[in-house]
Design an enzyme around this catalytic site. Structure first.
Site, mmCIF file in Angstrom:
data_model
loop_
_atom_site.group_PDB
_atom_site.id
_atom_site.type_symbol
_atom_site.label_atom_id
_atom_site.label_comp_id
_atom_site.label_asym_id
_atom_site.label_seq_id
_atom_site.Cartn_x
_atom_site.Cartn_y
_atom_site.Cartn_z
ATOM 1 C CB ALA A 30 -0.674 0.162 1.210
ATOM 2 C CG LEU A 52 -0.473 -17.495 36.463
ATOM 3 C CD1 LEU A 52 0.934 -17.924 36.343
ATOM 4 C CD2 LEU A 52 -1.078 -16.819 37.654
ATOM 5 C CG HIS A 62 7.090 18.883 -6.824
ATOM 6 N ND1 HIS A 62 5.672 19.212 -7.402
ATOM 7 C CD2 HIS A 62 7.457 18.100 -7.966
ATOM 8 C CE1 HIS A 62 5.689 18.725 -8.604
ATOM 9 N NE2 HIS A 62 6.593 17.988 -9.161
#
Length: 480
Positions: free
Chosen positions: A21, A324, A150
Site C-alpha cells: 500500500a 498465567l 518537489h
C-alpha cells in the site's frame, strides 16, 4: 458506508497486509492544517504582476512569470514558500490516521513536513527523500519512506515550482520519475488532496499505461463532488462540473478509481473506518488462571490451544501477553497451526509480549501499566477469558484482566468478555451486558445476543470456540 468505499477498504487492507500500500498526498491533504493551496500561495506575486489570481489556473506559468519579471531571481518565490509552510501547524486527523497504518511508501508534491511529523508521532522512523542524492541512502531501521518529489520547505531554492523547474525535471530529478514508476507498478496508491494536474505525475502515468495497457494495477483517489460556489454563475459551474466528470473519466485510462465525497470532512471518516477495519483483524486475548474451575486444567488448556489454532484459521493476527496458566496453551495452538498449514511468516500472525516478572512490586506495577497500554493498542478486538490468580493461598479475580478491559475501551477496541469462562471474565460480561450502549456500542443487536449466550455456563469449553470466532469474523467483515 457506500459499497465503493467498503470495496476500497477491503482491497486496501489486503494491500497493506501484503506490504504493497502507498499514499500520494497533494496540497489538499495539508489545507485543513492551515496551509494554503497554490492559488493563495501565489496571490501576492500575482498582484506584483498586475494579474487577478481569481482568473488564473496555470500556477506553474504564474510562478515562472514572476521569476522572469525579477530577472530570473526567485528570492520572492522562495520567501513565499517559507512563509506559507514554515508555520507550527500540526498534522491533521487524516495524517494521524494514515500514519498509524502499516504504509511504508509515501509520495507527495507538498513542501511541508506534516507527513514525517505524523509518522514520528506514531512512533515510526521516516526516511525523507527531498533530493536525488538521498535516494541512494537508507536511514537505519526506517519504517516508512517519504518521497518529496518537489522539494522541502527548508530548501525553497530547490523546490520545483516554475515552468523551468518542470522542464528540467527529467534531467535533474529523473531518478524520482523512475522510482515513482516502479512504485506504481508494484503498489496500490491512495491519492488524497491531489488534482491530477501535475505534469511529472502525468508523464509517469502515461509511461505505465503504455507499458502495461490492459494490465495496470488498481489505484484509488478521493474527490469532492464539484458544487456551485456562492459567487459563481450557472454557466461557469456547469462548465466546471462537466470538466470534473471528464477528468474522472480520463483517470480510467490509468486504472485509478475515483471515490466521490460531498465534503472534505468525509475524508477522515473514511480513513477512520479503514483504521477500524484494519485493527479489527488483530485480536488481543486477555486471560489468566490459577484455578481451572469445574473443567480442570486439561480441558482449559486444551480449549485455549484449540482457540489459538482457530484464530489462525480465521485470518486474523493474535496478540497475547502469555497470561498465567493459559497463555502458553493459546500461543502453542497458534504456532502449531501456522507451522502445520504453512500460513506465512509467523511474526506476521502472532505478536507475543510476555510480561516481565523479575521486578520489585512498585516498579513492576508501573512498568506493567505502560506495557499493557502498548500491547492493547496493537489490536482492534479484545477477548477476556477466565481471569483469576492465587494470592496468599486464596483465589481472587485478576485485577490485571480488568485493567486490560479498561485500557481496551480507552483505545477504542471492541471488548468481548466471555462470561462462560468465569472469574473476572464473568464480572466483565455482566457489566457490559447490563449497559450495552456504553460497553458494547460497536455490536449490533444480534452480536449482543451472541455475547449474552457466551455468558451462560457450559460443561464443555470447546462449544464456545465457534460462537467466539463468529463474533470475531463478523467484526472484521468476514463471515464464513
Amino acid at each position: 458506508m457506500r459499497k465503493d468505499i467498503t470495496g476500497f477498504i477491503d482491497d486496501y487492507i489486503k494491500e497493506m497486509e501484503a506490504g504493497q500500500a502507498a499514499v500520494f498526498a497533494g496540497a489538499g491533504l495539508s489545507v485543513p492544517a492551515g496551509f494554503v493551496d497554490w492559488r493563495h500561495l501565489l496571490a501576492p506575486l500575482a498582484v506584483e504582476l498586475d494579474l487577478d489570481i481569481a482568473q488564473e489556473t496555470d500556477f506553474i506559468a504564474l510562478a515562472q512569470f514572476h521569476v522572469n519579471a525579477n530577472s530570473n531571481n526567485r528570492s520572492q518565490l522562495n520567501k513565499a514558500i517559507i512563509e506559507a509552510f514554515s508555520t507550527g501547524a500540526k498534522p491533521t486527523e487524516s495524517h494521524r490516521l494514515l500514519a498509524g497504518l502499516p504504509i511504508a511508501t509515501w509520495w507527495t508534491t507538498n513542501y511541508d513536513n506534516l507527513i514525517e511529523r505524523a509518522l514520528s508521532g506514531a512512533g515510526k522512523i521516516p526516511d525523507v527523500k527531498h533530493t536525488v542524492a538521498q535516494l541512494a541512502n537508507t536511514k537505519p531501521r526506517r519504517d516508512a519512506i517519504v518521497f518529496k518529489m518537489h522539494g522541502d520547505v527548508d530548501h525553497p531554492d530547490q523546490a520545483v515550482a516554475t515552468r523551468d523547474d518542470y522542464e528540467r525535471y527529467a534531467g535533474s530529478r529523473g531518478a524520482y520519475i523512475n522510482a515513482l514508476s516502479g512504485d506504481f507498478v508494484n503498489k496500490t496508491f491512495l491519492f488524497l488532496g491531489f488534482s491530477f494536474t501535475d505534469p511529472n505525475l502525468e508523464a509517469v502515468l502515461s509511461r505505465i499505461r503504455q507499458t502495461f495497457e490492459g494490465n495496470q494495477r488498481r489505484h484509488y483517489a478521493i474527490f469532492k463532488n464539484r458544487t456551485q460556489n456562492a459567487d459563481e454563475d450557472d454557466a461557469v459551474f456547469i462548465n466546471a462540473k462537466t470538466r470534473q466528470s471528464l477528468v474522472l473519466r480520463d483517470l480510467e485510462r490509468f486504472n485509478i478509481k475515483p471515490l466521490m465525497i460531498d465534503d472534505y470532512p468525509e475524508v477522515p471518516v473514511i480513513l477512520g473506518e479503514l483504521v477500524k477495519r484494519y485493527r479489527r483483524r488483530t485480536i488481543f486475548v486477555s486471560a489468566s488462571a490459577s484455578d481451572f474451575g469445574v473443567w480442570g486444567e486439561a480441558q482449559v488448556t486444551g480449549f485455549m490451544r484449540r482457540l489459538g489454532a482457530t484464530v489462525m484459521d480465521s485470518e486474523v493476527r493474535l496478540v497475547t501477553g502469555l497470561g498465567l496458566g493459559v497463555g502458553n496453551a493459546l500461543f502453542t495452538g497458534a504456532v502449531e497451526q501456522v507451522v502445520r498449514k504453512g500460513q506465512g511468516h509467523m511474526e506476521d500472525r502472532i505478536i507475543v509480549r510476555p510480561f516481565p516478572q523479575a521486578l520489585p512490586d512498585p516498579d513492576r506495577e508501573d512498568l506493567w501499566e505502560t506495557y499493557r497500554q502498548t500491547i492493547v493498542a496493537e489490536a482492534g478486538v479484545a477477548l477476556f477469558m477466565f481471569g483469576n490468580k492465587e494470592v496468599g493461598g486464596a483465589i481472587q479475580n485478576a485485577r490485571g484482566v480488568e485493567r486490560e478491559f479498561e485500557i481496551a475501551r480507552e483505545h477504542g477496541l471492541v471488548v468481548l468478555p466471555i462470561g462462560a469462562t468465569g472469574s473476572m471474565a464473568s464480572v466483565l460480561a455482566s457489566r457490559a451486558l447490563a449497559d450495552p450502549d456504553v460497553y458494547l456500542s460497536e455490536l449490533d443487536g444480534t452480536q449482543r445476543a451472541q455475547l449474552a449466550e457466551l455468558a451462560k455456563p457450559v460443561a464443555d469449553l470447546a462449544t464456545l470456540i465457534e460462537p467466539i470466532m463468529a463474533l470475531v469474523r463478523g467484526l472484521k467483515g468476514v463471515r464464513k
